[in-house]
Scaffold this active site. Sequence first.
Site, mmCIF file in Angstrom:
data_model
loop_
_atom_site.group_PDB
_atom_site.id
_atom_site.type_symbol
_atom_site.label_atom_id
_atom_site.label_comp_id
_atom_site.label_asym_id
_atom_site.label_seq_id
_atom_site.Cartn_x
_atom_site.Cartn_y
_atom_site.Cartn_z
ATOM 1 N N TYR A 51 0.816 -1.222 0.000
ATOM 2 C CA TYR A 51 0.000 0.000 0.000
ATOM 3 C C TYR A 51 0.848 1.270 0.000
ATOM 4 O O TYR A 51 0.376 2.322 0.447
ATOM 5 C CB TYR A 51 -0.941 -0.006 1.214
ATOM 6 C CG TYR A 51 -2.214 -0.806 1.013
ATOM 7 C CD1 TYR A 51 -3.171 -0.418 0.070
ATOM 8 C CD2 TYR A 51 -2.479 -1.933 1.783
ATOM 9 C CE1 TYR A 51 -4.345 -1.133 -0.106
ATOM 10 C CE2 TYR A 51 -3.662 -2.659 1.615
ATOM 11 C CZ TYR A 51 -4.591 -2.244 0.678
ATOM 12 O OH TYR A 51 -5.759 -2.941 0.505
ATOM 13 N N HIS A 117 -9.971 -6.044 -1.617
ATOM 14 C CA HIS A 117 -9.170 -5.075 -2.369
ATOM 15 C C HIS A 117 -9.332 -5.402 -3.849
ATOM 16 O O HIS A 117 -9.423 -6.579 -4.214
ATOM 17 C CB HIS A 117 -7.681 -5.190 -2.003
ATOM 18 C CG HIS A 117 -6.787 -4.467 -2.973
ATOM 19 N ND1 HIS A 117 -6.527 -3.119 -2.862
ATOM 20 C CD2 HIS A 117 -6.145 -4.894 -4.099
ATOM 21 C CE1 HIS A 117 -5.750 -2.755 -3.875
ATOM 22 N NE2 HIS A 117 -5.500 -3.808 -4.638
ATOM 23 N N GLU A 128 0.538 -4.859 -8.991
ATOM 24 C CA GLU A 128 0.036 -5.595 -7.822
ATOM 25 C C GLU A 128 0.090 -7.108 -8.033
ATOM 26 O O GLU A 128 0.363 -7.858 -7.096
ATOM 27 C CB GLU A 128 -1.394 -5.136 -7.515
ATOM 28 C CG GLU A 128 -1.449 -3.693 -7.025
ATOM 29 C CD GLU A 128 -2.857 -3.198 -6.735
ATOM 30 O OE1 GLU A 128 -2.974 -2.040 -6.312
ATOM 31 O OE2 GLU A 128 -3.839 -3.961 -6.925
HETATM 32 P P1 IDP Z 1 -10.211 1.016 -2.464
HETATM 33 O O1 IDP Z 1 -9.814 -0.177 -1.609
HETATM 34 O O2 IDP Z 1 -11.699 1.089 -2.657
HETATM 35 O O3 IDP Z 1 -9.441 1.080 -3.767
HETATM 36 P P2 IDP Z 1 -8.480 3.179 -1.534
HETATM 37 O O4 IDP Z 1 -8.848 4.627 -1.553
HETATM 38 O O5 IDP Z 1 -7.480 2.687 -2.530
HETATM 39 O O6 IDP Z 1 -9.841 2.337 -1.626
HETATM 40 O O7 IDP Z 1 -7.961 2.871 -0.059
HETATM 41 C C1 IDP Z 1 -7.311 1.645 0.244
HETATM 42 C C2 IDP Z 1 -7.893 1.102 1.517
HETATM 43 O O8 IDP Z 1 -7.564 1.982 2.592
HETATM 44 C C3 IDP Z 1 -9.425 0.995 1.557
HETATM 45 O O9 IDP Z 1 -9.916 -0.200 0.991
HETATM 46 C C4 IDP Z 1 -9.710 1.056 3.033
HETATM 47 O O10 IDP Z 1 -9.502 -0.222 3.642
HETATM 48 C C5 IDP Z 1 -8.644 2.020 3.523
HETATM 49 N N1 IDP Z 1 -9.180 3.386 3.581
HETATM 50 C C6 IDP Z 1 -9.409 4.224 2.565
HETATM 51 N N2 IDP Z 1 -9.905 5.401 2.989
HETATM 52 C C7 IDP Z 1 -9.956 5.313 4.314
HETATM 53 C C8 IDP Z 1 -10.383 6.224 5.339
HETATM 54 O O11 IDP Z 1 -10.803 7.358 5.094
HETATM 55 N N3 IDP Z 1 -10.304 5.754 6.623
HETATM 56 C C9 IDP Z 1 -9.843 4.501 6.932
HETATM 57 N N4 IDP Z 1 -9.435 3.618 5.986
HETATM 58 C C10 IDP Z 1 -9.504 4.011 4.694
HETATM 59 MG MG MG Z 2 -7.437 1.403 -4.099
#
Ligand code: IDP
Ligand code: MG
Length: 142
Positions: A51, A117, A128
């Site tokens: 990540y 994910h 990835e």
């Molecule tokens: P995604 O998994 O839908 O692609 P991303 O924005 O890439 O979302 O974020 C990766 C992961 O980080 C998310 O799946 C979630 O588990 C976590 N995450 C994202 N935004 C937040 C937040 O505002 N608070 C807490 N965890 C978050």
């Molecule tokens: Mg993402």
Amino acid sequence: MAVQRTLSIIKPDAVGKNVIGDIIRRFEENGLSVIATRMSHLSAAEAGRFYEVHAERPFYKDLCAFMSSGPILAMVLEGKNAVALNRQLMGATNPKEAEAGTIRADHADSIDANAVHGSDSAENAAIEINFFFANLDLHSRG
Ligand code: IDP
Ligand code: MG
């Protein structure tokens, strides 16, 4: 739309709920094929590398702790429009905003513990997939 590959991860919360089969069924019923799988229990440092793009975000540390809290199932999905189709089946990042019938609406408890994910572009999918799998691990149906 061309055949694509994308990385899916069933996160520790969903593995813990014993819903691996339900999630894979949704992929298969929607035209995606599982062409590689790997169960892993990442260290926090390994989750941090996966990540890395989120390293500056406030939730990064919690995300790494959560992703290393138990086993995950990483898999490669292959099919037409696989990147966008997987994102559609997953639902929105925040399960409260996820459309009814999506994986996150049905299995996620919070924005942190959100079940799955999925790669967000074909370019990131290649990076990835490479994180978890070697070329010889991929068994294309094409
Ligand atoms: P995604 O998994 O839908 O692609 P991303 O924005 O890439 O979302 O974020 C990766 C992961 O980080 C998310 O799946 C979630 O588990 C976590 N995450 C994202 N935004 C937040 C937040 O505002 N608070 C807490 N965890 C978050
Ligand atoms: Mg993402």
